[in-house]
Scaffold this motif. Structure first.
Motif, PDB file in Angstrom:
ATOM      1  N   GLY A 293     -64.116 -25.211 -16.831  1.00 40.97           N
ATOM      2  CA  GLY A 293     -63.468 -24.840 -15.644  1.00 40.97           C
ATOM      3  C   GLY A 293     -63.550 -25.965 -14.258  1.00 40.97           C
ATOM      4  O   GLY A 293     -62.717 -26.434 -13.786  1.00 40.97           O
ATOM      5  N   LEU A 294     -64.865 -26.459 -14.439  1.00 39.60           N
ATOM      6  CA  LEU A 294     -65.292 -27.321 -13.352  1.00 39.60           C
ATOM      7  C   LEU A 294     -64.319 -28.775 -13.551  1.00 39.60           C
ATOM      8  O   LEU A 294     -63.839 -29.395 -12.776  1.00 39.60           O
ATOM      9  CB  LEU A 294     -66.796 -27.971 -13.313  1.00 39.60           C
ATOM     10  CG  LEU A 294     -67.612 -26.831 -12.750  1.00 39.60           C
ATOM     11  CD1 LEU A 294     -69.227 -26.997 -12.890  1.00 39.60           C
ATOM     12  CD2 LEU A 294     -67.301 -26.472 -11.239  1.00 39.60           C
ATOM     13  N   LEU A 295     -64.262 -29.249 -14.749  1.00 44.51           N
ATOM     14  CA  LEU A 295     -63.634 -30.298 -15.078  1.00 44.51           C
ATOM     15  C   LEU A 295     -62.265 -30.126 -14.866  1.00 44.51           C
ATOM     16  O   LEU A 295     -61.608 -30.986 -14.376  1.00 44.51           O
ATOM     17  CB  LEU A 295     -63.738 -30.638 -16.795  1.00 44.51           C
ATOM     18  CG  LEU A 295     -65.032 -31.101 -16.997  1.00 44.51           C
ATOM     19  CD1 LEU A 295     -65.090 -31.485 -18.825  1.00 44.51           C
ATOM     20  CD2 LEU A 295     -65.347 -32.609 -16.360  1.00 44.51           C
ATOM     21  N   GLY A 296     -61.642 -28.806 -15.158  1.00 44.65           N
ATOM     22  CA  GLY A 296     -60.044 -28.774 -14.740  1.00 44.65           C
ATOM     23  C   GLY A 296     -60.004 -28.883 -13.197  1.00 44.65           C
ATOM     24  O   GLY A 296     -58.938 -29.530 -12.822  1.00 44.65           O
TER      25      GLY A 296
ATOM     26  N   LEU B  71     -52.833 -22.365  -4.767  1.00 40.74           N
ATOM     27  CA  LEU B  71     -52.786 -22.246  -6.355  1.00 40.74           C
ATOM     28  C   LEU B  71     -54.436 -22.520  -6.936  1.00 40.74           C
ATOM     29  O   LEU B  71     -54.728 -21.842  -7.753  1.00 40.74           O
ATOM     30  CB  LEU B  71     -51.759 -23.018  -7.244  1.00 40.74           C
ATOM     31  CG  LEU B  71     -50.335 -22.304  -7.117  1.00 40.74           C
ATOM     32  CD1 LEU B  71     -49.477 -23.435  -7.563  1.00 40.74           C
ATOM     33  CD2 LEU B  71     -50.310 -21.330  -7.990  1.00 40.74           C
ATOM     34  N   ILE B  72     -54.812 -23.540  -6.279  1.00 43.76           N
ATOM     35  CA  ILE B  72     -56.250 -23.947  -6.920  1.00 43.76           C
ATOM     36  C   ILE B  72     -57.040 -22.978  -6.514  1.00 43.76           C
ATOM     37  O   ILE B  72     -58.002 -22.608  -7.355  1.00 43.76           O
ATOM     38  CB  ILE B  72     -56.641 -25.441  -6.137  1.00 43.76           C
ATOM     39  CG1 ILE B  72     -55.507 -26.488  -6.813  1.00 43.76           C
ATOM     40  CG2 ILE B  72     -58.004 -25.775  -6.458  1.00 43.76           C
ATOM     41  CD1 ILE B  72     -55.960 -27.805  -6.169  1.00 43.76           C
TER      42      ILE B  72
ATOM     43  N   PHE C 200     -49.233 -27.571 -11.887  1.00 38.22           N
ATOM     44  CA  PHE C 200     -50.157 -26.360 -11.467  1.00 38.22           C
ATOM     45  C   PHE C 200     -49.640 -25.094 -12.075  1.00 38.22           C
ATOM     46  O   PHE C 200     -50.338 -24.343 -12.610  1.00 38.22           O
ATOM     47  CB  PHE C 200     -50.396 -26.348 -10.091  1.00 38.22           C
ATOM     48  CG  PHE C 200     -50.830 -27.610  -9.434  1.00 38.22           C
ATOM     49  CD1 PHE C 200     -52.575 -27.409  -9.623  1.00 38.22           C
ATOM     50  CD2 PHE C 200     -50.349 -28.729  -9.016  1.00 38.22           C
ATOM     51  CE1 PHE C 200     -53.065 -28.581  -8.976  1.00 38.22           C
ATOM     52  CE2 PHE C 200     -51.091 -29.625  -8.595  1.00 38.22           C
ATOM     53  CZ  PHE C 200     -52.444 -29.763  -8.420  1.00 38.22           C
ATOM     54  N   GLU C 201     -48.311 -24.664 -11.549  1.00 33.12           N
ATOM     55  CA  GLU C 201     -47.678 -23.335 -12.154  1.00 33.12           C
ATOM     56  C   GLU C 201     -47.603 -23.274 -13.438  1.00 33.12           C
ATOM     57  O   GLU C 201     -48.046 -22.296 -14.260  1.00 33.12           O
ATOM     58  CB  GLU C 201     -46.390 -23.207 -11.231  1.00 33.12           C
ATOM     59  CG  GLU C 201     -46.962 -22.907  -9.737  1.00 33.12           C
ATOM     60  CD  GLU C 201     -45.497 -22.506  -9.007  1.00 33.12           C
ATOM     61  OE1 GLU C 201     -45.399 -21.951  -8.029  1.00 33.12           O
ATOM     62  OE2 GLU C 201     -44.559 -22.953  -9.512  1.00 33.12           O
ATOM     63  N   MET C 202     -47.186 -24.277 -14.306  1.00 28.63           N
ATOM     64  CA  MET C 202     -46.910 -24.287 -15.505  1.00 28.63           C
ATOM     65  C   MET C 202     -48.398 -24.097 -16.343  1.00 28.63           C
ATOM     66  O   MET C 202     -48.465 -23.472 -17.322  1.00 28.63           O
ATOM     67  CB  MET C 202     -46.349 -25.438 -16.312  1.00 28.63           C
ATOM     68  CG  MET C 202     -44.719 -25.340 -15.658  1.00 28.63           C
ATOM     69  SD  MET C 202     -43.797 -23.796 -16.385  1.00 28.63           S
ATOM     70  CE  MET C 202     -44.035 -24.121 -18.187  1.00 28.63           C
ATOM     71  N   ARG C 203     -49.473 -24.860 -15.770  1.00 25.17           N
ATOM     72  CA  ARG C 203     -50.467 -24.886 -16.462  1.00 25.17           C
ATOM     73  C   ARG C 203     -51.329 -23.464 -16.148  1.00 25.17           C
ATOM     74  O   ARG C 203     -51.784 -22.850 -17.127  1.00 25.17           O
ATOM     75  CB  ARG C 203     -51.390 -25.921 -15.694  1.00 25.17           C
ATOM     76  CG  ARG C 203     -52.815 -26.014 -16.386  1.00 25.17           C
ATOM     77  CD  ARG C 203     -53.730 -26.907 -15.573  1.00 25.17           C
ATOM     78  NE  ARG C 203     -55.081 -26.919 -15.905  1.00 25.17           N
ATOM     79  CZ  ARG C 203     -56.082 -27.666 -15.288  1.00 25.17           C
ATOM     80  NH1 ARG C 203     -55.947 -28.466 -14.637  1.00 25.17           N
ATOM     81  NH2 ARG C 203     -57.286 -27.560 -16.113  1.00 25.17           N
TER      82      ARG C 203
ATOM     83  N   ILE D 276     -52.518 -17.747 -18.479  1.00 27.17           N
ATOM     84  CA  ILE D 276     -52.379 -16.255 -18.393  1.00 27.17           C
ATOM     85  C   ILE D 276     -52.000 -16.090 -19.849  1.00 27.17           C
ATOM     86  O   ILE D 276     -52.462 -15.099 -20.321  1.00 27.17           O
ATOM     87  CB  ILE D 276     -51.627 -16.100 -17.282  1.00 27.17           C
ATOM     88  CG1 ILE D 276     -51.977 -16.406 -16.123  1.00 27.17           C
ATOM     89  CG2 ILE D 276     -51.064 -14.474 -17.405  1.00 27.17           C
ATOM     90  CD1 ILE D 276     -50.944 -16.242 -14.728  1.00 27.17           C
ATOM     91  N   TRP D 277     -51.018 -16.912 -20.343  1.00 25.58           N
ATOM     92  CA  TRP D 277     -50.394 -16.692 -21.708  1.00 25.58           C
ATOM     93  C   TRP D 277     -51.566 -16.377 -22.759  1.00 25.58           C
ATOM     94  O   TRP D 277     -51.793 -15.630 -23.590  1.00 25.58           O
ATOM     95  CB  TRP D 277     -49.442 -17.456 -21.943  1.00 25.58           C
ATOM     96  CG  TRP D 277     -48.884 -17.522 -23.547  1.00 25.58           C
ATOM     97  CD1 TRP D 277     -47.890 -16.471 -23.960  1.00 25.58           C
ATOM     98  CD2 TRP D 277     -49.127 -18.206 -24.525  1.00 25.58           C
ATOM     99  NE1 TRP D 277     -47.813 -16.535 -25.156  1.00 25.58           N
ATOM    100  CE2 TRP D 277     -48.496 -17.507 -25.709  1.00 25.58           C
ATOM    101  CE3 TRP D 277     -50.173 -19.279 -24.619  1.00 25.58           C
ATOM    102  CZ2 TRP D 277     -48.489 -18.148 -26.870  1.00 25.58           C
ATOM    103  CZ3 TRP D 277     -50.262 -19.871 -25.949  1.00 25.58           C
ATOM    104  CH2 TRP D 277     -49.432 -19.196 -27.033  1.00 25.58           C
TER     105      TRP D 277
END
Length: 564
Positions: free
Chosen positions: A8-11, A284-285, A347-350, A355-356
C-alpha cells in the motif's frame, strides 16, 4: 499484514510521484508563450482570418481594413414600429443583433468580397416561439470609401448545411457552435425551427439589402495590434414584385467583438478545470488511503466509482474535441483534457480494479485464466457503457440537462450499498464534500455563469436543482457516516441483524483466549466487553472490530462474518 502495508505504501508512493510529474508538466505547459498564441504570428488558416493579415498600406488614410470578425449591437425600426402588413409577426420595435463577416480580397483594387450572417434576436411575437431571425448575406466591401453592401436574394432555398461554412473560424464563433451542439439544440431541431420560422417565407419573397458605413473605433486598451470597427447602416426589404416593402426599414448598429476577452475566458476556464482535476486526484488518494484494506475497498460501490470515471472520460473527450476544433486554444484545452485523462485512466480505473478484486475474494485462487476472463469482462462493460452513453446523448440531444442530472446521481449507488450491506464508514468525509463541490464546478460555469465563453444561456432554476440534488446526496452520505448506514430507515423495514453481543451458555466450556491479542477473555464481565461470532468464537470487542475493518473473516476458522 506487513507485506500488505508495504504494498500500500509503494502504491501511494507511486501516486505521489505521478502528481509530482503532473505539476512539472502543468508548470511547463502554462507558460505565457504556450497559452497565448493569439499574440504571436500564427500561421494557421483560422488565426489568419481571425486577426487579419498585415496590409502593406496599413498606415495610409485609405488602408485596406480587414473587417472580418464578429459584430454585436442593436437593431431598431427607423419609424419606431413595423408599418408593413406582410409580416405581422415582426412586432418588436428593437432588439439585439450579431453579425458574422468574412471578407476576402478580390482582383479588383479596393473591393473585398464579403460573406456573412446577421442574427436578429427577439424579433417575433408568435406561437412558434422562434424568437430570432438568421439571414445569410453576401456582397462587397469597398474599402477606400468604407462602404459595405450586402444582399440576400429572394427565391433561393436556404441550405442550412452551408450556414456554418460562411461564418468566421475563430474561437468566439467556433466555441459558440461547439457548445450549442453539445449543450443546446441539435442541427435537426435548428433546421425544423428554421422551416417553421417566418424568416423562411421572408427569404423567398423579399430582397433583403444592407447598406452600411464602417468606421474605426479607438480602443481603450493599450493594444496596438488590435483594431475595432463600428458598422452603422440601414436594412431594407423591397418585395420580389412591385408590392412594396416586406417590412419597415431597420437601423443596424454593431461593433466588432474583442475576441481576446473570449480567448482569456476560455484559458481561465481550462485553468479552472485543470485545478479541479488536481484537487480530485488528491481527494482520490485520500479516499484510497482511507480504504486501503481488503475490507475497506469492498465497502465502496463499484458503480459509484465507475460512474465518475465515465463522466471524466466524457469531459476528456469534450475538451480534446474543443482543442482540435479551435487551433489557437489547443494548448489550453489539451492540458485540461490530459488532466481529466489522468483522473479517470490512472486513479479511478485503478481504484475500480481494487474494488472489483476486493468484492471477489474467491477468484484469487482459481487461476490466471479465470481472473483474466473476468477482468476483460469488467473492462468491456465499462467501455461499452461509455460508448453507449455517447450514442444515447446524441439521440436524446434535447434532453441534455435531465441526462446531466441523471449522471450527477453518482452518490446514490453508494447510499444504497451502505443500506444493503450495513457498511461502516466506507467513504472519507473529505472525499464526499470535496467531490461534491468539484463536480459542480463545470456545470455551474456552463449553465450558471451569465458571461461564459461558450455563449450558453444561463438556467438558474436548473443550477439550483442540481446543487440541491447533489447537496441532498452528500448530506445522506454524511449522516450514514456519523450516525450509521441505516439511521434514516425505519426499524420495521430493516432485516434481522446478527447480534455480536448475544447471550451465550455460560455452563458450556469455551475457549476464553482472544486469538487476536492472545490474552484471556473474562466471560464473567458484561457481555459488551466481548463479541461472539456466528461460529461460536469469542474475542474482545475492540479487537474484533479492528479486525473487521481489515477483513470480514473469522480470525479462527476463516468463515465470513456478517456486518457488525
Amino acid at each position: 499484514m506487513k507485506k500488505r502495508d508495504n504494498s500500500g505504501l509503494l502504491g501511494l508512493r507511486f501516486e505521489w510521484q505521478v502528481i509530482f510529474w503532473l505539476l512539472i508538466l502543468l508548470a511547463i505547459s502554462q507558460q505565457a508563450t504556450g497559452l497565448r498564441p493569439i499574440r504571436e504570428k500564427t500561421r494557421s488558416w483560422s488565426d489568419e482570418w481571425l486577426f487579419g493579415r498585415k496590409q502593406e498600406a496599413e498606415v495610409g488614410p485609405f488602408s485596406a481594413w480587414n473587417i472580418t470578425g464578429t459584430y454585436r449591437g442593436t437593431w431598431k425600426f427607423l419609424n419606431s414600429a413595423n408599418s408593413s402588413s406582410k409580416f405581422q409577426d415582426f412586432q418588436k420595435e428593437n432588439g439585439n443583433s450579431v453579425v458574422e463577416l468574412v471578407a476576402v480580397p478580390t482582383k479588383i483594387t479596393g473591393v473585398h468580397y464579403v460573406q456573412g450572417v446577421v442574427v436578429f434576436h427577439d424579433v417575433f411575437d408568435n406561437e412558434q416561439n422562434v424568437g430570432g431571425a438568421q439571414i445569410n448575406l453576401e456582397g462587397v466591401y469597398i474599402w477606400p470609401f468604407r462602404q459595405l453592401r450586402l444582399v440576400a436574394n429572394s427565391g433561393k432555398e436556404s441550405n442550412s448545411g452551408q450556414e456554418d461554412n460562411n461564418l468566421l473560424s475563430n474561437p468566439y464563433h467556433l466555441l459558440g457552435i461547439f457548445s450549442s451542439q453539445v449543450f443546446q439544440e441539435s442541427p435537426r431541431d435548428r433546421l425544423l425551427r428554421r422551416k417553421i420560422s417566418p424568416v423562411n417565407e421572408m427569404e423567398k419573397h423579399c430582397n433583403i439589402e444592407i447598406a452600411a458605413q464602417v468606421s474605426r473605433v479607438a480602443s481603450s486598451e493599450n493594444n496596438g495590434d488590435k483594431n475595432y470597427y463600428h458598422m452603422e447602416g440601414l436594412l431594407e426589404s423591397p418585395g420580389a414584385g412591385d408590392d412594396g416593402n416586406c417590412f419597415s426599414p431597420l437601423l443596424l448598429n454593431a461593433t466588432s467583438v474583442n475576441v481576446e476577452v473570449y480567448y482569456n475566458k476560455a484559458v481561465n476556464y481550462t485553468l479552472m478545470v485543470t485545478f479541479v482535476s488536481f484537487l480530485q486526484v488528491l481527494l482520490l488518494i485520500r479516499q484510497m488511503e482511507h480504504g486501503n484494506t481488503h475490507s475497506g475497498a469492498a465497502k465502496v460501490s463499484i458503480v459509484m466509482i465507475g460512474q465518475q470515471a465515465i463522466m471524466d472520460a466524457y469531459l476528456c473527450l469534450l475538451h480534446l474535441t474543443a482543442g482540435i476544433l479551435v487551433e489557437s486554444l489547443f494548448n489550453a484545452f489539451a492540458t485540461a483534457a490530459f488532466f481529466k485523462f489522468v483522473v479517470f485512466s490512472i486513479f479511478e480505473m485503478r481504484y475500480l480494479l481494487a474494488i472489483w478484486k476486493a468484492t471477489r475474494p474467491s477468484n484469487s485462487g482459481e487461476g490466471w485464466e479465470t481472473m483474466r476472463r473476468e477482468l476483460s469482462f469488467l473492462y468491456s462493460r465499462f467501455y461499452g457503457i461509455l460508448l453507449g452513453g455517447i450514442l444515447i446523448m446524441y439521440q436524446f440531444h434535447n434532453y441534455m440537462q435531465p441526462i446531466l442530472l441523471l449522471m450527477y446521481s453518482f452518490w446514490i449507488p453508494q447510499i444504497v450499498a451502505n443500506v444493503v450491506r450495513d457498511s461502516r464508514k466506507p467513504l472519507h468525509p473529505y472525499y464526499i464534500l470535496g467531490m461534491t463541490v468539484t463536480r459542480l464546478a463545470i456545470p455551474l460555469y456552463v449553465f450558471g455563469c451569465p458571461h461564459n465563453f461558450m455563449r450558453v444561456e444561463p438556467n438558474k432554476f436548473w443550477c439550483v436543482c442540481l446543487c440541491t440534488f447533489m447537496g441532498l446526496q452528500a448530506a445522506i452520505l454524511l449522516l450514514q457516516h456519523y450516525f450509521g448506514s441505516r439511521c434514516f430507515v425505519p426499524r420495521q423495514m430493516l432485516p434481522e441483524k446478527y447480534n455480536y453481543h448475544r447471550r451465550f451458555n455460560r455452563d458450556v466450556n469455551h475457549n476464553t483466549d482472544c486469538v487476536i491479542c492472545m490474552t484471556a477473555i473474562d466471560l464473567r464481565q458484561h457481555t459488551s466487553d466481548c463479541m461472539v461470532t456466528p461460529c461460536e468464537h469469542f474475542f474482545h470487542s475492540g479487537c474484533l472490530q479492528r479486525w473487521m475493518d481489515i477483513k470480514m473473516e473469522c480470525p479462527t476458522c476463516r468463515r465470513s462474518l456478517p456486518p457488525a
